[in-house]
Write a protein that holds these residues in place. Structure first.
Motif, PDB file in Angstrom:
ATOM      1  N   SER A 178       6.346  -6.670  -8.089  1.00 14.00           N
ATOM      2  CA  SER A 178       6.245  -6.888  -5.975  1.00 14.00           C
ATOM      3  C   SER A 178       5.276  -6.447  -5.427  1.00 14.00           C
ATOM      4  O   SER A 178       5.989  -5.812  -4.342  1.00 14.00           O
ATOM      5  CB  SER A 178       7.851  -6.421  -6.304  1.00 14.00           C
ATOM      6  N   LEU A 179       4.631  -5.893  -6.419  1.00 22.69           N
ATOM      7  CA  LEU A 179       3.300  -5.097  -5.725  1.00 22.69           C
ATOM      8  C   LEU A 179       1.828  -5.584  -5.088  1.00 22.69           C
ATOM      9  O   LEU A 179       1.982  -6.676  -5.239  1.00 22.69           O
ATOM     10  CB  LEU A 179       2.563  -3.582  -6.817  1.00 22.69           C
ATOM     11  N   ASP A 180       1.639  -5.146  -3.515  1.00 25.17           N
ATOM     12  CA  ASP A 180       0.224  -6.189  -3.308  1.00 25.17           C
ATOM     13  C   ASP A 180      -0.669  -5.701  -4.180  1.00 25.17           C
ATOM     14  O   ASP A 180      -0.923  -4.853  -5.019  1.00 25.17           O
ATOM     15  CB  ASP A 180      -0.033  -5.319  -1.872  1.00 25.17           C
ATOM     16  N   SER A 181      -1.798  -5.581  -3.914  1.00 30.57           N
ATOM     17  CA  SER A 181      -3.052  -5.804  -4.476  1.00 30.57           C
ATOM     18  C   SER A 181      -3.515  -5.002  -4.925  1.00 30.57           C
ATOM     19  O   SER A 181      -4.262  -4.153  -5.728  1.00 30.57           O
ATOM     20  CB  SER A 181      -3.999  -7.250  -4.057  1.00 30.57           C
ATOM     21  N   VAL A 182      -3.265  -3.964  -3.756  1.00 33.39           N
ATOM     22  CA  VAL A 182      -3.763  -2.736  -3.333  1.00 33.39           C
ATOM     23  C   VAL A 182      -3.092  -1.463  -4.358  1.00 33.39           C
ATOM     24  O   VAL A 182      -3.823  -1.088  -5.672  1.00 33.39           O
ATOM     25  CB  VAL A 182      -3.854  -2.026  -2.076  1.00 33.39           C
ATOM     26  N   ALA A 183      -1.941  -2.131  -4.652  1.00 29.88           N
ATOM     27  CA  ALA A 183      -0.688  -1.028  -5.368  1.00 29.88           C
ATOM     28  C   ALA A 183      -1.220  -1.625  -6.535  1.00 29.88           C
ATOM     29  O   ALA A 183      -0.942  -1.019  -7.358  1.00 29.88           O
ATOM     30  CB  ALA A 183       0.842  -1.131  -4.550  1.00 29.88           C
ATOM     31  N   ALA A 184      -1.006  -2.611  -7.287  1.00 32.05           N
ATOM     32  CA  ALA A 184      -1.482  -3.131  -8.336  1.00 32.05           C
ATOM     33  C   ALA A 184      -2.454  -3.008  -8.895  1.00 32.05           C
ATOM     34  O   ALA A 184      -2.343  -2.187 -10.185  1.00 32.05           O
ATOM     35  CB  ALA A 184      -1.131  -4.996  -8.632  1.00 32.05           C
ATOM     36  N   ALA A 185      -3.738  -2.579  -8.435  1.00 29.58           N
ATOM     37  CA  ALA A 185      -5.043  -2.091  -9.072  1.00 29.58           C
ATOM     38  C   ALA A 185      -4.481  -0.593  -9.045  1.00 29.58           C
ATOM     39  O   ALA A 185      -5.453  -0.111  -9.919  1.00 29.58           O
ATOM     40  CB  ALA A 185      -5.987  -1.889  -7.573  1.00 29.58           C
ATOM     41  N   LEU A 233      -0.725  -6.481   2.725  1.00 32.58           N
ATOM     42  CA  LEU A 233      -0.052  -5.226   2.433  1.00 32.58           C
ATOM     43  C   LEU A 233       1.279  -5.431   1.962  1.00 32.58           C
ATOM     44  O   LEU A 233       2.124  -6.309   3.198  1.00 32.58           O
ATOM     45  CB  LEU A 233      -0.315  -3.901   2.222  1.00 32.58           C
ATOM     46  N   SER A 234       2.481  -5.546   0.824  1.00 33.41           N
ATOM     47  CA  SER A 234       3.735  -5.015   1.723  1.00 33.41           C
ATOM     48  C   SER A 234       4.100  -4.201   2.189  1.00 33.41           C
ATOM     49  O   SER A 234       3.998  -3.654   2.175  1.00 33.41           O
ATOM     50  CB  SER A 234       3.943  -4.883  -0.391  1.00 33.41           C
ATOM     51  N   GLY A 235       5.365  -5.320   2.805  1.00 32.45           N
ATOM     52  CA  GLY A 235       6.394  -4.019   3.565  1.00 32.45           C
ATOM     53  C   GLY A 235       6.072  -4.286   4.961  1.00 32.45           C
ATOM     54  O   GLY A 235       6.162  -2.878   6.281  1.00 32.45           O
ATOM     55  N   GLN A 236       4.688  -4.892   5.305  1.00 35.96           N
ATOM     56  CA  GLN A 236       4.230  -5.084   7.068  1.00 35.96           C
ATOM     57  C   GLN A 236       4.993  -5.844   7.493  1.00 35.96           C
ATOM     58  O   GLN A 236       4.692  -6.281   8.611  1.00 35.96           O
ATOM     59  CB  GLN A 236       3.237  -4.851   6.423  1.00 35.96           C
ATOM     60  N   MET A 287       9.935 -18.287   1.494  1.00 35.35           N
ATOM     61  CA  MET A 287      10.186 -18.088   0.173  1.00 35.35           C
ATOM     62  C   MET A 287       9.471 -16.769   0.112  1.00 35.35           C
ATOM     63  O   MET A 287       8.114 -16.474   0.412  1.00 35.35           O
ATOM     64  CB  MET A 287       9.336 -19.038  -0.404  1.00 35.35           C
ATOM     65  N   ASP A 288      10.231 -15.373  -0.694  1.00 40.59           N
ATOM     66  CA  ASP A 288      10.085 -14.124  -0.394  1.00 40.59           C
ATOM     67  C   ASP A 288       9.395 -13.728  -1.645  1.00 40.59           C
ATOM     68  O   ASP A 288      10.013 -13.490  -2.279  1.00 40.59           O
ATOM     69  CB  ASP A 288      10.937 -13.288   0.086  1.00 40.59           C
ATOM     70  N   ASP A 289       8.713 -13.988  -1.745  1.00 40.90           N
ATOM     71  CA  ASP A 289       7.256 -13.708  -2.843  1.00 40.90           C
ATOM     72  C   ASP A 289       8.471 -14.351  -3.928  1.00 40.90           C
ATOM     73  O   ASP A 289       8.651 -12.863  -4.848  1.00 40.90           O
ATOM     74  CB  ASP A 289       7.340 -11.890  -2.984  1.00 40.90           C
ATOM     75  N   PRO A 290       8.142 -15.259  -4.472  1.00 41.11           N
ATOM     76  CA  PRO A 290       9.389 -16.021  -5.196  1.00 41.11           C
ATOM     77  C   PRO A 290       8.654 -16.314  -6.545  1.00 41.11           C
ATOM     78  O   PRO A 290       9.757 -16.805  -7.521  1.00 41.11           O
ATOM     79  CB  PRO A 290       9.218 -17.596  -4.737  1.00 41.11           C
ATOM     80  N   MET A 291       7.484 -15.804  -7.015  1.00 36.60           N
ATOM     81  CA  MET A 291       7.365 -16.017  -8.422  1.00 36.60           C
ATOM     82  C   MET A 291       7.291 -15.148  -9.409  1.00 36.60           C
ATOM     83  O   MET A 291       6.515 -15.271 -10.114  1.00 36.60           O
ATOM     84  CB  MET A 291       5.384 -16.385  -8.320  1.00 36.60           C
ATOM     85  N   ARG A 292       8.217 -13.733  -8.974  1.00 39.19           N
ATOM     86  CA  ARG A 292       8.594 -13.056 -10.064  1.00 39.19           C
ATOM     87  C   ARG A 292       9.108 -12.767 -11.430  1.00 39.19           C
ATOM     88  O   ARG A 292       9.308 -13.521 -11.205  1.00 39.19           O
ATOM     89  CB  ARG A 292       9.110 -11.824  -9.075  1.00 39.19           C
ATOM     90  N   TYR A 319       5.799 -16.559   1.495  1.00 42.16           N
ATOM     91  CA  TYR A 319       4.938 -14.378   1.549  1.00 42.16           C
ATOM     92  C   TYR A 319       4.852 -14.451  -0.170  1.00 42.16           C
ATOM     93  O   TYR A 319       6.044 -14.842  -0.791  1.00 42.16           O
ATOM     94  CB  TYR A 319       5.470 -13.701   1.820  1.00 42.16           C
ATOM     95  N   THR A 320       3.546 -13.951  -0.425  1.00 46.55           N
ATOM     96  CA  THR A 320       3.440 -14.150  -2.305  1.00 46.55           C
ATOM     97  C   THR A 320       2.073 -12.901  -2.336  1.00 46.55           C
ATOM     98  O   THR A 320       1.516 -12.018  -0.452  1.00 46.55           O
ATOM     99  CB  THR A 320       2.616 -14.975  -2.404  1.00 46.55           C
ATOM    100  N   THR A 321       2.154 -12.036  -2.609  1.00 43.80           N
ATOM    101  CA  THR A 321       1.074 -11.131  -2.921  1.00 43.80           C
ATOM    102  C   THR A 321       0.363 -11.491  -3.914  1.00 43.80           C
ATOM    103  O   THR A 321      -0.415 -10.327  -4.567  1.00 43.80           O
ATOM    104  CB  THR A 321       2.230  -9.186  -3.394  1.00 43.80           C
ATOM    105  N   GLU A 322       0.061 -12.487  -4.729  1.00 42.09           N
ATOM    106  CA  GLU A 322      -1.063 -12.760  -5.816  1.00 42.09           C
ATOM    107  C   GLU A 322      -1.625 -13.724  -4.671  1.00 42.09           C
ATOM    108  O   GLU A 322      -1.286 -14.937  -4.187  1.00 42.09           O
ATOM    109  CB  GLU A 322       0.313 -14.368  -6.177  1.00 42.09           C
ATOM    110  N   MET A 323      -2.982 -13.845  -4.990  1.00 41.91           N
ATOM    111  CA  MET A 323      -3.706 -14.415  -4.095  1.00 41.91           C
ATOM    112  C   MET A 323      -4.252 -16.078  -4.404  1.00 41.91           C
ATOM    113  O   MET A 323      -4.414 -16.613  -3.726  1.00 41.91           O
ATOM    114  CB  MET A 323      -5.646 -13.480  -4.653  1.00 41.91           C
ATOM    115  N   ASP A 324      -3.946 -15.797  -5.140  1.00 43.46           N
ATOM    116  CA  ASP A 324      -3.936 -17.729  -6.522  1.00 43.46           C
ATOM    117  C   ASP A 324      -3.253 -18.425  -5.252  1.00 43.46           C
ATOM    118  O   ASP A 324      -4.034 -19.422  -4.949  1.00 43.46           O
ATOM    119  CB  ASP A 324      -3.877 -17.591  -7.844  1.00 43.46           C
TER     120      ASP A 324
END
Length: 484
Positions: free
Chosen positions: A178-185, A294-297, A408-413, A440-445
């Motif tokens: 559920s984290l965006d790429s910045v928080a995941a890093a 970023l997430s939550g925007q 679809m709300d970041d559906p691939m969790r 909506y997705t937090t995964e770049m791919d």
């Protein structure tokens, strides 16, 4: 040099649930000062194995040793914690009616006595600052009021927090889902600091890039067995996918597809919020429209507005939702798998005002096969499925419905790499038939499967990137102000 004696030794562990053999003769060791990546398809046994190690499940056979103590048949969540084993679960375990500080107190009983609340605030606040600087979470926030990304940050910080005893083994089950790429890093950098200081981490993730970059060793599970264990440098993405039992797909297949022709009138329009200067969202027939940043925007809020047809949106057609927070917004936990899938299409099963349950079960069974839900019987409870398979059921509900707009709300969790490729193909096929997707997705791919991508910042749409311009650099640049 780190110690060479395993801190955890699992030997011949087996676990069955009725006819389902979830773990079959699993032997695995965890070493101090290493991150073990654990990969496999949904239902491969990863979460079951970790639930055995944390005392939430009792193995049928096999032995378990932790820090030199034989805990076979004795493991409970309490003594697993006392031996330094902590877990961040894929299905978050925070109490939503309590504050962040109060949740920290639950798993750290040494925080007690007069002034415990201040101690708890300091403990969780400092750990959040350490792992996720700039997180924007107050220790007095009620957890139920937080976004799923911030709840995940709190759960992670709680596991790493040190009171009387430091954690020896931390299990992270899909921690960046559920984290965006910045928080995941930021999290993965902290994991490396933790293991380099002598800690042990188990990282479970379907994002194979994270596994390859962060892990020292990688173990692959398939059908309840560990089928491969080796140094991380011995694997690449292709060999990992092959070990998991999948056929490697061409990740850029979507990029080669022909651009879609827009209708004269958009199917979805989301106007700019009052007083905002950003762009307006438009989605046309047959388009796959990405939402990023970023997430939550404001991405989830916009999807909810479209789904609910709130003021400020124009929606031409039926709308179906694939929720990212499946426990809160997706599944009906007391219902069967079949009921959870068929609820989105009830009108087609009505006969004389009554539901034809046989037709509904046949429909669910058909989608079980289409999307690969791992269950012997669709009449089993939805909670009998792994988290990733629960998410597949939500996809089946939405794609099986008659709606011509899918949000679809970041559906691939928690969804495995093989199923992701299958779902991407389904989305492209359905879009070619005229369906519209807001994704909506937090995964770049995943953004590369979209025709164009809207970037959100502080509730506004600040950029609209065509597929050819969607890169990690362009998305991150648009996600921050020029003066940040």
């Amino acid at each position: 040099m780190h110690a060479t004696t395993p801190i955890v030794l699992l030997d011949g562990v087996e676990k069955s649930f009725g006819a389902v053999h979830a773990l079959a003769d699993v032997s695995l060791d965890l070493m101090p000062g290493e991150c073990l990546g654990l990969v496999g398809h949904n239902g491969a046994g990863k979460s079951t194995l970790m639930n055995v190690l944390t005392g939430n499940l009792v193995s049928d056979t096999g032995s378990i040793t932790v820090s030199g103590s034989d805990l076979t048949g004795k493991l409970t969540p309490q003594n697993a914690m006392s031996h330094g084993v902590r877990c961040v679960y894929q299905e978050l375990s925070l109490c939503p009616n309590l504050t962040v500080a109060e949740n920290a107190r639950i798993t750290h009983p040494s925080i007690a006595g007069i002034g415990w609340r201040g101690h708890a605030r300091k403990l969780i606040g400092e750990m959040l600052d350490t792992i996720f600087p700039g997180h924007g979470i107050s220790s007095d926030d009620v957890v139920g009021d937080l976004s799923i990304a911030r709840r995940q940050m709190v759960e992670i910080a709680r596991a790493f927090a040190v009171t009387t005893d430091a954690a020896k083994v931390i299990i992270l089950d899909e921690p960046t889902s559920s984290l965006d790429s910045v928080a995941a890093a930021k999290l993965l950098a902290h994991v490396r600091r933790y293991v380099e200081a002598g800690g042990t981490c188990v990282l479970i993730s379907h994002l194979l890039g994270e596994i390859l970059k962060t892990s020292d060793r990688i173990a692959v599970m398939r059908d309840g067995k560990v089928v491969a264990v080796d140094d991380a440098k011995a694997f690449d993405r292709t060999s990992l996918v092959a070990a998991m039992g999948s056929v490697a797909e061409a990740e850029r297949a979507a990029e080669a597809s022909a651009p879609r022709l827009r209708d004269t009138a958009p199917r979805v329009v989301a106007a700019r919020p009052d007083g905002k200067a950003g762009l307006e969202l438009e989605a046309h027939r047959g388009e796959v429209v990405g939402l990023a940043g970023l997430s939550g925007q404001g991405q989830t809020e916009l999807l909810v507005k479209v789904f609910d047809r709130r003021a400020g949106t124009e929606v031409d057609g039926e709308v179906a939702l694939v929720a990212g927070d499946r426990q809160t917004d997706g599944i009906f936990p007391l219902w069967s798998i079949a009921e959870n899938i068929s609820i989105g299409s009830l009108s087609r099963f009505l006969k004389g005002g009554l539901i034809d349950r046989g037709a509904a079960q046949d429909f669910a069974a058909e989608w079980r096969g289409k999307i690969g839900i791992r269950t012997p019987d669709v009449n089993n409870p939805i909670l009998s499925l792994s988290g990733g398979n629960q998410q597949k059921a939500l996809f089946a509900r939405a794609l099986g419905a008659s709606a011509n707009i899918i949000v679809m709300d970041d559906p691939m969790r928690g969804v495995d790499v093989g199923t992701k490729q299958d779902v991407y193909g389904m989305i492209r096929d359905e879009a070619a038939k005229g369906r519209t997707f807001l994704w909506y997705t937090t995964e770049m791919d995943e953004l590369r499967n979209c025709d164009h991508v809207y970037i959100f910042r502080e509730g506004e749409i600040v950029a609209d990137l065509p597929r050819a311009d969607v890169t990690e650099k362009s998305v991150i640049q648009a996600s921050f102000r020029s003066d940040e």
